[in-house]
Design a protein around this motif. Structure first.
Motif, PDB file in Angstrom:
ATOM      1  N   ASP A 160       8.252   7.036   5.229  1.00 20.03           N
ATOM      2  CA  ASP A 160       8.506   7.365   6.596  1.00 20.03           C
ATOM      3  C   ASP A 160       9.962   7.798   6.786  1.00 20.03           C
ATOM      4  O   ASP A 160      10.778   7.023   6.267  1.00 20.03           O
TER       5      ASP A 160
ATOM      6  N   GLY B 106       5.579  10.590   6.434  1.00 18.66           N
ATOM      7  CA  GLY B 106       5.643  10.556   7.635  1.00 18.66           C
ATOM      8  C   GLY B 106       6.981  10.922   8.336  1.00 18.66           C
ATOM      9  O   GLY B 106       8.052  10.117   7.869  1.00 18.66           O
TER      10      GLY B 106
ATOM     11  N   SER C  73       1.862   3.488  -0.282  1.00 22.35           N
ATOM     12  CA  SER C  73       2.530   3.227   1.246  1.00 22.35           C
ATOM     13  C   SER C  73       3.150   4.633   1.543  1.00 22.35           C
ATOM     14  O   SER C  73       3.793   5.465   0.731  1.00 22.35           O
ATOM     15  N   ASP C  74       2.879   4.722   2.798  1.00 22.05           N
ATOM     16  CA  ASP C  74       3.543   5.959   3.583  1.00 22.05           C
ATOM     17  C   ASP C  74       5.274   5.862   3.343  1.00 22.05           C
ATOM     18  O   ASP C  74       5.658   4.812   3.360  1.00 22.05           O
TER      19      ASP C  74
ATOM     20  N   ASP D 125       2.490  10.499   0.617  1.00 18.11           N
ATOM     21  CA  ASP D 125       2.076  10.503   1.971  1.00 18.11           C
ATOM     22  C   ASP D 125       3.292  10.390   2.728  1.00 18.11           C
ATOM     23  O   ASP D 125       4.017   9.215   3.156  1.00 18.11           O
TER      24      ASP D 125
END
Length: 857
Positions: free
Chosen positions: A82, A114, A79-80, A112
């Protein structure tokens, strides 16, 4: 952790993350998935905080915050991550460099990321203007730095200045609606999106966010807030949510990517990862896993609707209880939702099915009230047997299938809420059933329901389409719908299983006490569901022997019409691209060829006789109950040709007979049908036959700006004629204006009595640029003193006028006529004889064909 970050090798850092994830995977079967998600989030927390401090960012006024799924501590393997970095003032060059190095190192880890970098005021302003940002920040969690940043954002989101509870609710419901529509409003894709499909993780998150916003609580407590969810609903929702999370965890692991769509190519590996099975049992393992997944997503979707609806009605108090209309002692309607009047209403099991029938009968009912849906769920769980065990339930079920609005609206809700599965075990067996077929996009039950939706949509197609015309003229729509509902009861879309599905369909039809011809048609349609599609895929449909063999297999025009519509619906429901222009053109060519072969005399006379007997048997007691004398009824029916009883519904047979026999013998009768097919206005004419009557009536209607879409002219044995004409107005709509209908009937009377000369007919503007001369064919007939002529032409009223005039000038008597509009063309079939009714030889028939083609070319 600090020791890890002191390592110089980025490869060793990546190895550390990989080793930790592998350790979590080893605990996949022994720990709750939420615990795994939290442990991974905590591990990433420690890494980020250590790295933040390593670059001395903790000495600044900035704060590092987790948002979104990471903020909820729900971090799947890929999963990102964030992040919201909140700053209080413009960064110095040194701080910018420190922050840049921090973010760069995160990317070096292979994570990953963000991230956003905003001031507190910018964050608030963004949340105010964008519901997605507001939702993301609702899950904000401070990792390091001033905690007041996250606290301030949450406090303002909980208040009404940015979003009120109602505006936030409406925005999230709009988002959800768009997601559902994009997924064709179904959770039952064979390759489901675990996150965004109806019943996916987002549907659970939506409930959490709405509760968080309204109650100003952390999401861990939001679902358990007293009054928001019932205890059993909490357990059921969390159980389903956990299973979907476990599948997503496994999917991320086997694909090593942030994959949310469970593609066919990954299903075996995911099932193995979750220990459902492997190797020779991989297909069975996939079946087991996907059934549980579909069941979980269906439950989530159902609970999402109950919770969201009840939240708006009971918690937000947005809608006052107004417009309360009582239906009967069991049900009432409030704000467009049907609700039971007392909690024991469903003890009478018939009321379960009747509630859905009321949805079809009342346009003001849009859905089911949340508390009633809760009672329905409890009733469904507490059934001792099946709903079809109750005679009253069977009667209501048949009424739903027969109702014009019963398929799309009512059957759709019955399918969604598990009532079809509760109704009969046959449907329950295919619920969530996988199809290991490269073409199919949906589970067996969802494919079946979509096919029924397409059957229903044929009534709404453009008026000149072939499917629209055939659907309006099909004599046994109920059999078509019932067969479509049952066509995959064996669970697989294979030719070998069609016979098994047909047997089960026949048993179900017999349990519902359907009449013999209907049961036979249902069985035949299901058993032969692949007949047409197999022919266009494997045979040369231009070969006459192939067409003759198919025509013998079909046996009748009615069966061909039903099978053609059934095949199209089945193909359209397979996936979005399976039905295309090529398939349509080939299937239409095949239909036309088989239809022509049937008109040559291949039609099965025994099946037609069965239909005639059953229709007469059904209509007779109704007419006698209406006061029609039995002897007079028998005498009247004796004068009518057999095709009156085989080509009309029982309702039309009753209506026509009742209108004619309630007047003095010999009286001319002209009336509009009350039981006519939906989509047409039916006109009935019963009068003394005379020359040019048919063309006079046709010209009268055409000059009245009516389009004749179908017409039957039947001579009786006592010299009279019965004409059944289906018309549309110039907008291709039925005529619902009573004064207009009365005016048309008066004009028809004047035309019969030759007191009115119809205006000259004109070629429709849309056809003026077409040059397509009529094609005349002689069809086979067993009557030696008759000729059966088929004339295919553009849908131009002038052609029909010319044909009828030409036949009259040659002293040929029209004994019967059938006009069928197929798109922009019409097919006109005339049974004619000479005035002496002597033998009509082959040479004489061919000469007549040449004359017609030459005269009206």
């Amino acid at each position: 952790m600090s020791n890890v970050l002191e390592l110089n090798s980025i490869a060793e850092l990546k190895l550390h993350i990989k080793t930790f994830d592998e350790r979590l995977n080893e605990q996949f079967l022994t720990l709750p998935v939420q615990s795994l998600l939290k442990r991974r989030a905590k591990h990433i927390d420690e890494m980020l905080v250590s790295l933040w401090k390593m670059y001395h960012l903790h000495n600044t006024s900035m704060s590092l915050n987790a948002v979104g799924g990471y903020g909820r501590r729900a971090l799947h393997p890929r999963s990102d991550i964030d992040l919201a970095i909140i700053i209080e003032q413009e960064l110095t060059p040194q701080q910018q460099e420190q922050l840049s190095l921090f973010l760069t190192r995160l990317w070096d880890f292979g994570l990953d990321i963000g991230q956003t970098v905003r001031t507190l005021s910018e964050s608030i302003e963004s949340a105010k203007s964008d519901i997605t940002i507001a939702t993301n920040l609702l899950d904000i969690r401070c990792l390091v730095g001033p905690k007041k940043h996250a606290q301030s954002i949450k406090e303002q989101l909980y208040q009404d200045e940015l979003w009120t509870s109602l505006s936030f609710y409406d925005a999230k419901m709009d988002e959800q609606l768009q997601r559902h529509n994009k997924a064709q409003n179904t959770a039952l894709y064979l390759e489901p999106n675990l996150k965004n499909n109806p019943g996916g993780l987002r549907d659970v998150h939506t409930i959490m966010w709405i509760a968080q916003k309204h109650f100003s609580l952390a999401n861990a407590n939001a679902l358990k807030t007293i009054g928001f969810l019932q205890q059993d609903e909490v357990y059921e929702l969390l159980e389903a949510y956990d299973f979907i999370c476990r599948v997503r965890w496994a999917l991320h692991c086997v694909t090593q990517s942030a994959q949310d769509v469970l593609l066919f190519e990954h299903q075996a590996a995911v099932a193995e990862f979750m220990h459902f099975g492997q190797g020779d049992n991989s297909q069975l393992a996939i079946e087991r896993m996907m059934r549980q997944l579909f069941r979980a997503m269906t439950r989530v979707r159902e609970l999402n609707q109950i919770i969201c609806d009840s939240f708006k009605l009971d918690t937000l108090n947005d809608t006052e209880r107004s417009n309360l209309d009582a239906i009967d002692k069991y049900f009432s309607v409030c704000n467009g939702l049907i609700e039971v009047k007392f909690t024991q209403a469903f003890i009478d099991k018939r009321q379960v099915m009747r509630m859905f029938k009321l949805l079809a009968e009342n346009d003001n009912i849009e859905g089911i009230a949340p508390q009633t849906l809760r009672l329905l769920r409890q009733t469904r769980r507490g059934l001792l047997g099946e709903l079809q065990d109750y005679q009253g339930c069977r009667e209501e079920f048949l009424a739903i299938l027969s109702h014009p609005k019963g398929l799309r609206k009512c059957l759709g809700l019955m399918h969604r809420y598990g009532v079809l599965a509760a109704y009969c075990s046959q449907w329950r067996a295919i619920e969530g059933q996988m199809q290991f077929d490269m073409h199919n996009a949906f589970t067996v039950d969802e494919h079946t329901f979509k096919a029924i939706q397409y059957i229903d949509s044929f009534a709404l197609n453009k008026k000149n389409s072939l499917t629209y015309t055939l659907y309006q003229n099909i004599s046994n729509r109920f059999a078509l719908v019932f067969a479509t509902l049952c066509h995959h009861l064996s669970g697989k879309q294979t030719i070998e299983n069609s016979e098994l599905s047909a047997i089960q369909a026949k048993e179900l039809a017999e349990e519902h006490l359907l009449k013999g011809s209907t049961t036979s048609l249902i069985y035949w349609l299901v058993a032969n569901q692949n007949l047409l599609i197999s022919a266009i895929q494997t045979q040369d449909i231009s070969e006459p022997d192939v067409i003759k063999h198919l025509a013998k297999s079909v046996g009748s025009q009615d069966k061909l019409n039903a099978l053609f519509l059934f095949t199209i619906a089945d193909m359209m429901a397979t996936n979005e691209s399976y039905w295309n222009d090529w398939q349509e053109s080939q299937l239409t060519l095949l239909y036309m060829a088989i239809r022509d072969a049937l008109k040559q005399g291949i039609e099965n006379i025994f099946e037609v006789r069965t239909v005639i007997r059953e229709n007469q048997a059904d209509a007779k007691p109704i007419l006698i109950q209406q006061g029609i004398d039995e002897a007079r009824l028998a005498a009247f029916w004796h004068t009518l040709p057999n095709n009156f009883f085989s080509s009309n519904s029982v309702a039309d047979i009753v209506e026509i007979t009742q209108h004619i026999l309630t007047t003095e013998p010999g009286t001319t009768r002209v009336f509009a049908g009350q039981n006519s097919d939906h989509g047409f206005t039916s006109l009935f004419v019963y009068t003394q036959d005379r020359a040019k009557l048919f063309v006079d009536l046709f010209k009268t209607l055409a000059s009245s700006k009516l389009k004749v879409k179908d017409a039957q002219m039947m001579q009786t044995k006592d010299g009279r004629v019965l004409e059944i004409i289906k018309v549309l107005d110039h907008r291709d709509e039925p005529i619902d204006d009573e004064p207009r209908i009365e005016q048309i009937i008066k004009r028809i009377f004047r035309a019969i009595e030759r007191r009115e000369r119809p205006r000259k007919l004109m070629t429709p503007r849309a056809l003026k640029n077409f040059d397509s001369p009529p094609v005349v064919t002689v069809l086979h007939t067993t009557k030696k003193n008759r000729a059966l002529l088929k004339v295919n032409s553009l849908d131009d009223p002038i052609y029909l006028e010319q044909i009828c005039n030409l036949l009259s000038e040659r002293n040929l008597i029209i004994h019967s006529a059938k006009i069928s509009t197929l798109g922009e063309c019409t097919e006109n079939v005339f049974m004619v004889s000479n005035a002496e009714k002597t033998a009509f030889g082959h040479d004489e028939q061919l000469k007549l064909v040449d004359i017609i083609e030459e005269e009206i070319a």
